[in-house]
Design a protein around this motif. Structure first.
Motif, PDB file in Angstrom:
ATOM      1  N   MET A   1       1.024  -1.123  -0.335  1.00  0.00           N
ATOM      2  CA  MET A   1      -0.001  -0.197   0.021  1.00  0.00           C
ATOM      3  C   MET A   1       1.254   1.655  -0.223  1.00  0.00           C
ATOM      4  SD  MET A   1      -2.703   1.005   2.507  1.00  0.00           S
ATOM      5  CE  MET A   1      -2.669  -0.106   3.558  1.00  0.00           C
ATOM      6  N   HIS A   2       1.689   1.612   1.230  1.00  0.00           N
ATOM      7  CA  HIS A   2       2.948   2.597   0.431  1.00  0.00           C
ATOM      8  C   HIS A   2       3.374   3.004  -0.710  1.00  0.00           C
ATOM      9  CE1 HIS A   2       5.684   5.319   2.606  1.00  0.00           C
ATOM     10  NE2 HIS A   2       6.742   4.335   2.218  1.00  0.00           N
ATOM     11  N   ARG A   3       4.138   1.592  -1.105  1.00  0.00           N
ATOM     12  CA  ARG A   3       4.713   1.612  -2.655  1.00  0.00           C
ATOM     13  C   ARG A   3       3.114   2.126  -3.584  1.00  0.00           C
ATOM     14  NH1 ARG A   3       7.307  -3.602  -1.740  1.00  0.00           N
ATOM     15  NH2 ARG A   3       5.276  -4.860  -2.336  1.00  0.00           N
ATOM     16  N   ASP A   4       1.903   1.843  -3.822  1.00  0.00           N
ATOM     17  CA  ASP A   4       1.097   2.026  -4.511  1.00  0.00           C
ATOM     18  C   ASP A   4       1.479   3.627  -3.807  1.00  0.00           C
ATOM     19  OD1 ASP A   4       0.687  -0.337  -5.441  1.00  0.00           O
ATOM     20  OD2 ASP A   4      -1.165  -0.742  -4.495  1.00  0.00           O
ATOM     21  N   ILE A   5       0.806   4.294  -2.555  1.00  0.00           N
ATOM     22  CA  ILE A   5       0.610   5.438  -2.465  1.00  0.00           C
ATOM     23  C   ILE A   5       2.000   6.604  -2.780  1.00  0.00           C
ATOM     24  CG2 ILE A   5       0.547   7.413  -0.159  1.00  0.00           C
ATOM     25  CD1 ILE A   5      -1.080   4.960   0.860  1.00  0.00           C
ATOM     26  N   GLU A   6       3.245   5.995  -2.589  1.00  0.00           N
ATOM     27  CA  GLU A   6       4.570   6.332  -3.404  1.00  0.00           C
ATOM     28  C   GLU A   6       4.197   6.980  -4.770  1.00  0.00           C
ATOM     29  OE1 GLU A   6       8.111   8.532  -3.050  1.00  0.00           O
ATOM     30  OE2 GLU A   6       6.054   8.347  -1.952  1.00  0.00           O
ATOM     31  N   ARG A   7       4.186   5.759  -5.050  1.00  0.00           N
ATOM     32  CA  ARG A   7       3.985   5.677  -7.098  1.00  0.00           C
ATOM     33  C   ARG A   7       3.094   6.783  -7.894  1.00  0.00           C
ATOM     34  NH1 ARG A   7       1.943   0.945  -7.623  1.00  0.00           N
ATOM     35  NH2 ARG A   7       3.443  -0.665  -7.305  1.00  0.00           N
ATOM     36  N   GLN A   8       1.751   6.496  -7.136  1.00  0.00           N
ATOM     37  CA  GLN A   8       0.509   7.553  -7.060  1.00  0.00           C
ATOM     38  C   GLN A   8       0.627   9.381  -6.517  1.00  0.00           C
ATOM     39  OE1 GLN A   8      -3.071   7.149  -5.141  1.00  0.00           O
ATOM     40  NE2 GLN A   8      -4.291   8.547  -6.079  1.00  0.00           N
ATOM     41  N   ARG A   9       1.928   9.167  -5.585  1.00  0.00           N
ATOM     42  CA  ARG A   9       2.069  10.852  -5.559  1.00  0.00           C
ATOM     43  C   ARG A   9       3.108  11.173  -6.268  1.00  0.00           C
ATOM     44  NH1 ARG A   9       6.565  13.240  -3.983  1.00  0.00           N
ATOM     45  NH2 ARG A   9       7.728  11.447  -3.861  1.00  0.00           N
ATOM     46  N   ARG A  10       4.112  10.159  -7.019  1.00  0.00           N
ATOM     47  CA  ARG A  10       5.123  10.267  -7.675  1.00  0.00           C
ATOM     48  C   ARG A  10       4.476  10.924  -9.299  1.00  0.00           C
ATOM     49  NH1 ARG A  10       8.099   6.241  -5.485  1.00  0.00           N
ATOM     50  NH2 ARG A  10       7.639   4.918  -7.613  1.00  0.00           N
TER      51      ARG A  10
ATOM     52  N   GLU B   1       1.203  12.149 -10.093  1.00  0.00           N
ATOM     53  CA  GLU B   1       0.624  13.302  -9.880  1.00  0.00           C
ATOM     54  C   GLU B   1       2.078  14.252  -9.536  1.00  0.00           C
ATOM     55  OE1 GLU B   1      -1.095  13.059  -5.575  1.00  0.00           O
ATOM     56  OE2 GLU B   1      -2.528  12.262  -6.612  1.00  0.00           O
ATOM     57  N   MET B   2       3.104  14.366  -8.716  1.00  0.00           N
ATOM     58  CA  MET B   2       4.176  15.354  -8.732  1.00  0.00           C
ATOM     59  C   MET B   2       4.859  15.371 -10.500  1.00  0.00           C
ATOM     60  SD  MET B   2       4.148  16.594  -6.319  1.00  0.00           S
ATOM     61  CE  MET B   2       5.842  18.014  -6.325  1.00  0.00           C
ATOM     62  N   ALA B   3       4.778  14.342 -11.434  1.00  0.00           N
ATOM     63  CA  ALA B   3       5.475  14.327 -13.076  1.00  0.00           C
ATOM     64  C   ALA B   3       4.486  15.232 -13.470  1.00  0.00           C
ATOM     65  CB  ALA B   3       5.423  12.525 -13.538  1.00  0.00           C
ATOM     66  N   ALA B   4       2.903  14.908 -13.391  1.00  0.00           N
ATOM     67  CA  ALA B   4       1.542  15.223 -13.390  1.00  0.00           C
ATOM     68  C   ALA B   4       2.336  16.972 -13.937  1.00  0.00           C
ATOM     69  CB  ALA B   4       0.817  15.250 -14.174  1.00  0.00           C
ATOM     70  N   LEU B   5       1.840  17.872 -12.189  1.00  0.00           N
ATOM     71  CA  LEU B   5       2.154  19.030 -11.926  1.00  0.00           C
ATOM     72  C   LEU B   5       3.022  19.462 -12.774  1.00  0.00           C
ATOM     73  CD1 LEU B   5       1.578  18.889  -8.502  1.00  0.00           C
ATOM     74  CD2 LEU B   5      -0.105  19.853 -10.427  1.00  0.00           C
ATOM     75  N   TYR B   6       4.821  18.181 -12.639  1.00  0.00           N
ATOM     76  CA  TYR B   6       5.951  19.267 -13.181  1.00  0.00           C
ATOM     77  C   TYR B   6       5.457  19.527 -14.827  1.00  0.00           C
ATOM     78  CZ  TYR B   6       8.407  19.062  -9.779  1.00  0.00           C
ATOM     79  OH  TYR B   6       8.982  19.078  -7.699  1.00  0.00           O
ATOM     80  N   ALA B   7       4.719  18.432 -15.780  1.00  0.00           N
ATOM     81  CA  ALA B   7       3.959  18.497 -16.889  1.00  0.00           C
ATOM     82  C   ALA B   7       3.526  19.598 -17.138  1.00  0.00           C
ATOM     83  CB  ALA B   7       4.162  17.486 -17.822  1.00  0.00           C
TER      84      ALA B   7
END
Length: 196
Positions: free
Chosen positions: A27-36, A38-44
């Motif tokens: 679950m922690h890996r999934d949350i971290e993947r989702q956060r990354r 989202e951050m990549a989408a915001l940077y884009a």
């Protein structure tokens, strides 16, 4: 056998805790993947908002962030410059209209001011309350004939009159004769005042 049963129970409880730990890690890996993601989408999306000159050749996210900071500071500087220019033009407009000893309720004639701006030429036309209607299309046509690309035209009602502010771009300022343009616009406006 009794001791085997106890040992089996403790192994089962250890496996149960292991399954919970695996679920938490997953679950922690999934949350971290989702956060990354989202951050990549915001940077884009941030990168898409920046003009090319601020991201040219930059590859790292930190370069894009630094480019965004520089761009924001440039925009703030431009806003300050434009605000002071607007205030200066308002003062100029007020002094040119009311400096003739007329009150805001009198019939006022029209006038034009042409100035070089950052990207081209700025034209400010004041039309008084009693002045004959100014046809902006004729003024815009005149500007286009002079080789100016009209970017914006804003009309503001001030004290019973109108102030038209026209921003235009030009690729080469040496090709623009500002005094001649001022004279042509003044003639256009004075012809309206003569026929009123």
């Amino acid at each position: 056998m009794g001791s085997r049963g106890c040992r089996g129970k403790s192994l089962a409880s250890d496996n149960g805790d292991g399954d919970d730990n695996d679920k938490k890690k997953s679950m922690h890996r999934d949350i971290e993947r989702q956060r990354r993601q989202e951050m990549a989408a915001l940077y884009a999306s941030l990168r898409a908002l920046l003009p090319l000159k601020y991201i040219k050749g930059n590859r790292a996210i930190s370069d894009h962030m630094n480019g965004a900071v520089v761009y924001i500071k440039d925009l703030q500087k431009r806003i300050c410059e434009l605000s002071s220019k607007r205030d200066e033009l308002k003062k100029l407009s007020d002094s040119s209209v009311f400096g003739r000893g007329m009150s805001s309720n009198d019939d006022l004639t029209s006038s034009a001011v042409v100035r070089q701006s950052l990207d081209g030429v700025e034209v400010v036309i004041s039309t008084g309350f009693g002045a004959r209607a100014l046809t902006l299309s004729r003024v815009l046509k005149l500007l286009v004939e002079e080789g100016l690309g009209v970017v914006s035209c804003v009309s503001t009602r001030i004290d019973g009159g109108l102030v038209h502010t026209i921003q235009s771009e030009v690729t080469d300022m040496t090709l623009v004769d500002v005094p001649r343009l001022q004279h042509k616009l003044s003639e256009e406006i004075s012809s309206l005042n003569r026929f009123y």
